[in-house]
Design an enzyme around this catalytic site. Structure first.
Site, PDB file in Angstrom:
ATOM      1  CE  LYS A   1     -27.760  24.754  29.483  1.00 22.87           C
ATOM      2  NZ  LYS A   1     -26.585  24.589  28.642  1.00 22.87           N
TER       3      LYS A   1
ATOM      4  CG  HIS B   1     -30.756  17.578  24.598  1.00 22.25           C
ATOM      5  ND1 HIS B   1     -30.301  16.775  23.589  1.00 22.25           N
ATOM      6  CD2 HIS B   1     -31.358  18.639  23.996  1.00 22.25           C
ATOM      7  CE1 HIS B   1     -30.588  17.327  22.423  1.00 22.25           C
ATOM      8  NE2 HIS B   1     -31.235  18.466  22.639  1.00 22.25           N
TER       9      HIS B   1
ATOM     10  CG  HIS C   1     -27.196  14.734  28.917  1.00 22.53           C
ATOM     11  ND1 HIS C   1     -27.714  15.956  28.569  1.00 22.53           N
ATOM     12  CD2 HIS C   1     -25.939  14.966  29.362  1.00 22.53           C
ATOM     13  CE1 HIS C   1     -26.798  16.889  28.806  1.00 22.53           C
ATOM     14  NE2 HIS C   1     -25.716  16.316  29.276  1.00 22.53           N
TER      15      HIS C   1
END
Length: 578
Positions: free
Chosen positions: A139, A142, A145
């Site tokens: 992923k 983001h 995080h």
């Protein structure tokens, strides 16, 4: 720092009250600086003395304060003693104040200063393992995080600066059901060519598509479960695809960490603990802690005070869960690193998970579970780029760099520089960090680009500007040797205010170490910036007599050293020009 004066005043109090000096150390603190006004430097709290049993708790507190103050006499350290409400104030001889403070902070460039304070003796030293950042494989990184990454980095930096051995661990989400979905999704929607071209963007798109498909189609979900089962059995085709996704992601993440100036000692992950999970299940079984439900899931029952006191350890199909792998990981880390404390930095929605984790470890007989802590944080609202809603961290970093570069070009203050883009990157990141660290970590906050990148007020841009300005002052006056200086020449109140503020540095770090909140240190540095700006206006170096110039240079060098040191603990890379 205040340690020299704290010890000397404690000795004075010890002699007067015929008690050991060390009893007075916790009750002595530096007085916060308010505006540009003359004030005391250290104060003794009578309440703390009474609480610690040094003074009797019976009797009128103000009377005790005045009686003790009357017994104390001025000496070569203390020039004035006065009484406040349940406190005794001590004003230190000005020459001695300047000499001790500036000699302890020296002229260390880029924050290289020695931290010695008796306050730190009571802190737990030893090995601290900090687990932070911990994004999910396959992923994109983001923006959510970002908080775990910078808060964990601050905690690791702080612990290290106070003398702990620190292990910085990134525990990647590289196992679990999402890989079942991704494995099936890549078979349906994936392309090796697109994976090479834009790896994480392509995996993100595949994941979105397969999730939609799984919502519509039960067969997709069954296929995903089957893929994850094959992964847990180490079937080579499933493992090869998973390994490819993992390697690609770690490589992309490292580039982002480099931009943030963040490093890890260990890249671990859930996948490392598959054998450990089997061992944990055996131990739970042998200890009679593992129960089977009617649905066929395996659970552990926890005490009623744990919010969710039934914890599922194994799915009915025999696959492990996040909590199972976390139990195995904690036991493995303890055996491998012999940590004295372990700190997990994640958002507050995981508080219940960690409550369960620590309780399971206790029930298994691991007393060290009491030295495991979860540091929770709130959510950031409204962090998005101009272009869209889904926010990836690299886009946020690039946007902050671009906006900062534009601000710098438009500012009259900006100097010509060779590496404007690199400076804009560092200043932009410090702006993000300062915005994040202002309030209590558990609080949610609203992100605002305009506020973040302001040069005025309490911002990261202001901190960097202050450091760059002090660095410029030191560069322009490199012919002045401040290694020797006459502290008696620093008599102006704006300079004294800087010294009084520096006196508090060890206390600020001590408070930060107790609750692991960065706001104490940040507020200290912002105030140092404002006090230094005021001193910079009042105390010119150029054109002053040589000895006066030397003393002022030493003052500004000391302030710059502490500013840089504190910024680095926060995770900010100080810039010398902007």
């Amino acid at each position: 720092m205040a340690c020299f004066f704290r010890r000397r005043i404690a000795t004075k109090l010890g002699k007067t009250l015929q008690q050991p000096d060390d009893l007075f150390i916790p009750a002595l603190s530096a007085v916060p600086v308010f505006r540009k006004q003359e004030g005391a430097d250290m104060r003794l709290s009578i309440n703390v003395l009474r609480t610690n049993g040094v003074l009797p708790t019976s009797g009128e507190i103000q009377q005790q304060t005045e009686h003790l103050a009357y017994q104390l006499k001025q000496d070569s350290v203390v020039e004035e003693i006065s009484v406040g409400s349940a406190v005794i104030n001590f004003k230190i001889h000005r020459k001695l104040l300047a000499k001790q403070i500036l000699e302890s902070f020296g002229t260390g460039h880029h924050g290289k200063i020695e931290l010695n304070s008796e306050l730190f003796n009571s802190l737990n030293k030893g090995t601290t393992l900090v687990e932070y950042s911990s994004p999910n494989i396959a992923k994109k990184f983001h923006a959510g995080h970002l908080r775990s990454t910078i808060i964990g980095n601050f905690i690791a930096n702080l612990k290290q600066s106070l003398g702990n051995k620190v292990i910085r661990m990134n525990y990647l989400g590289d196992w679990g059901m999402q890989f079942g979905l991704l494995g099936v999704g890549f078979g349906q929607f994936g392309s090796q060519a697109q994976l090479k071209e834009n790896p994480l963007q392509h995996l993100f798109e595949v994941y979105v598509k397969v999730n939609k498909e799984a919502e519509r189609n039960e067969d997709t979900m069954l296929a995903a479960r089957d893929f994850f089962r094959r992964l847990e059995r180490h079937e080579s085709q499933a493992v090869l695809l998973w390994q490819q996704f993992r390697d690609i992601t770690v490589s992309e993440y490292r580039q982002i960490y480099e931009r943030l100036g963040i490093r890890f000692d260990v890249y671990s992950g859930e996948s490392f603990h598959q054998e450990g999970v089997k061992e944990v299940l055996c131990q739970l079984e042998n200890q009679g802690l593992l129960k089977t439900t009617e649905m066929g899931t395996r659970i552990v029952e926890l005490p009623a005070e744990v919010q969710s006191n039934i914890c599922t350890i194994l799915r009915s199909d025999g696959t492990s869960l996040y909590i199972t792998r976390d139990v195995a990981a904690a036991i493995d880390r303890r055996e491998k690193y012999h940590f004295d404390e372990m700190i997990y930095v994640t958002d507050k929605s995981q508080a219940n998970h960690f409550q369960q984790l620590f309780q399971i470890l206790r029930q298994m007989g691991h007393s060290w579970a009491d030295r495991c802590h979860h540091i929770p944080f709130g959510l950031v609202q409204g962090m998005k780029t101009r272009s869209g809603e889904v926010v990836f961290l690299e886009d946020i970093l690039s946007e902050s760099r671009a906006r900062m570069l534009l601000n710098m070009k438009q500012s009259k203050m900006t100097k010509e520089m060779d590496n404007a883009e690199d400076t804009a990157e560092k200043v932009g990141i410090s702006a993000l960090i300062v915005q994040d660290f202002k309030g209590p970590l558990q609080r949610d906050y609203k992100f605002d680009w305009d506020k973040v990148l302001q040069a005025q007020g309490d911002t990261g841009v202001f901190l960097q500007y202050t450091h760059a300005r002090l660095s410029s002052l030191i560069r322009k006056n490199d012919d002045i040797d401040a290694s020797t200086f006459d502290p008696a020449l620093l008599t102006e109140q704006s300079g004294i205010s800087v010294l009084q503020h520096l006196l508090r540095y060890d206390e600020v770090l001590y408070h930060s170490a107790q609750d692991l909140q960065p706001k104490h240190l940040l507020n200290f540095l912002l105030k140092l910036g404002h006090l230094t700006a005021s001193a910079h206006r009042d105390l010119p170096v150029k054109g002053s007599p040589q000895q006066v110039a030397q003393a002022r240079m030493r003052l500004f060098s000391g302030a710059r050293s502490v500013l840089a040191h504190g910024m680095q603990i926060l995770g900010i890379i100080p810039v010398d020009k902007m």
